[in-house]
Structure formats: structure tokens, C-alpha cells
Design a protein around this motif. Structure first.
Motif, PDB file in Angstrom:
ATOM      1  N   VAL A  21     -47.908  38.199  -5.102  1.00 50.83           N
ATOM      2  CA  VAL A  21     -49.401  38.689  -4.572  1.00 50.83           C
ATOM      3  C   VAL A  21     -50.433  37.946  -5.334  1.00 50.83           C
ATOM      4  N   THR A  24     -50.503  34.579  -4.360  1.00 54.79           N
ATOM      5  CA  THR A  24     -51.107  34.352  -3.032  1.00 54.79           C
ATOM      6  C   THR A  24     -52.741  34.380  -2.879  1.00 54.79           C
ATOM      7  N   ILE A  25     -53.161  35.481  -3.793  1.00 58.42           N
ATOM      8  CA  ILE A  25     -54.547  35.579  -3.965  1.00 58.42           C
ATOM      9  C   ILE A  25     -55.116  34.512  -4.718  1.00 58.42           C
ATOM     10  N   THR A  28     -55.406  31.712  -2.026  1.00 55.96           N
ATOM     11  CA  THR A  28     -56.402  31.801  -0.848  1.00 55.96           C
ATOM     12  C   THR A  28     -57.692  31.707  -1.204  1.00 55.96           C
ATOM     13  N   PHE A  29     -58.063  32.366  -2.455  1.00 56.34           N
ATOM     14  CA  PHE A  29     -59.469  32.530  -2.920  1.00 56.34           C
ATOM     15  C   PHE A  29     -60.150  31.466  -3.961  1.00 56.34           C
ATOM     16  N   PHE A 137     -51.270  36.586   4.454  1.00 54.30           N
ATOM     17  CA  PHE A 137     -52.013  37.254   3.326  1.00 54.30           C
ATOM     18  C   PHE A 137     -52.078  38.748   3.493  1.00 54.30           C
ATOM     19  N   VAL A 141     -50.774  41.820   0.839  1.00 53.60           N
ATOM     20  CA  VAL A 141     -51.561  42.852   0.452  1.00 53.60           C
ATOM     21  C   VAL A 141     -50.659  44.342   0.809  1.00 53.60           C
TER      22      VAL A 141
END
Length: 154
Positions: A21, A24-25, A28-29, A137, A141
């Protein structure tokens, strides 16, 4: 199952979820938006390097989740009520779907887009790659949320 083993499995399961997680976050951001500012070969090289470095970490975390989730489920679920079993079924379905979307993203659409860019062809894979990425994504979550719900009702 001895209580100490259950605790070890839960800890490993949670740590693997944190890696997946959190990674991935961060990708992604933070990483992908920063790389998008690049153009041409530096952008391609940065994306390829990021993918190659993340894949073994991310996929290992997913394997640990499977390897710890199965014994935990077989220990807890036989005595659980129907609602816990339903939530578990939804969680397994979401996880299997995540495996599919992550595979498509990492091993099919990502390499295809890279090839399209390298060969100067139209980037037809970009939109499907982005959509599959956002689906992954969303599942990423949703899964820990389902895990918390399951832990509370099981």
C-alpha cells in the motif's frame, strides 16, 4: 495453530500490506508525477528503472500476503459467522482482481507502451495503462479496509 504463530503471521501480513500500500501510494502520488515532467529518453529510462526496482519488492509483498493470508484464514474462518465469510469472499475476490490488474499493468500494458514510445508508434496503450493503474490503486486501498472490517467481525 499456536498463538505465537498467529501473531507472527499477522505481523508479517500487516508488514507486507504496508509495503504494498505504501509503495503504491508513493509511486502514484510522488514518483510517477515527478517522472512525467521529464521528456523523451530520460522519461522512458526513469519509468523503466522505477518499474524494474519496484516489481520485485511489490510482487514479493503480494506473495507474503498470500502466504500469510491462507493460514490465517484457515485458522479463523471455520468458526466465523456468515458475515465474516462474506467479507472474506469479497476480500479474496478483490485481491485476485488486484493480481490481475497489477499483472496487466506491470507485464503487459507497461511494456507495450514502452515499445510504442521506443518505436515512435501511436501510444494506444497509455489510456488502458492509466485506467488499469487506477483500478489497481482503488483495490489496493480497499483491501486493507476490508481486512480491518474482517478483523472486527471475525
Amino acid at each position: 495453530m499456536p498463538h505465537w504463530l498467529e501473531i507472527v503471521l499477522v505481523v508479517l501480513h500487516v508488514l507486507a500490506a504496508i509495503v504494498w500500500v505504501g509503495g503504491t501510494i508513493a509511486l502514484t502520488f510522488i514518483a510517477v508525477p515527478a517522472i512525467r515532467r521529464l521528456t523523451g529518453e530520460p522519461r522512458q529510462l526513469a519509468m523503466r528503472t522505477l518499474g524494474r526496482r519496484w516489481r520485485p519488492i511489490g510482487w514479493s509483498a503480494l506473495l507474503v500476503l498470500v502466504g500469510t493470508g491462507i493460514p490465517l484464514a484457515t485458522h479463523v474462518l471455520p468458526d466465523a459467522d456468515t458475515s465474516a465469510k462474506v467479507v472474506f469472499g469479497v476480500k479474496v475476490g478483490a485481491f485476485v482482481t488486484l493480481l490481475g490488474t497489477a499483472y496487466l499493468h506491470d507485464f503487459v500494458l507497461g511494456p507495450r507502451l514502452s515499445e510504442e514510445i521506443r518505436e515512435g508508434r501511436p501510444e494506444r496503450s497509455r489510456r488502458p495503462l492509466v485506467l488499469v493503474g487506477w483500478a489497481s490503486f482503488t483495490l489496493t486501498v480497499a483491501l486493507p479496509i476490508l481486512g480491518v472490517v474482517l478483523a472486527e467481525i471475525a
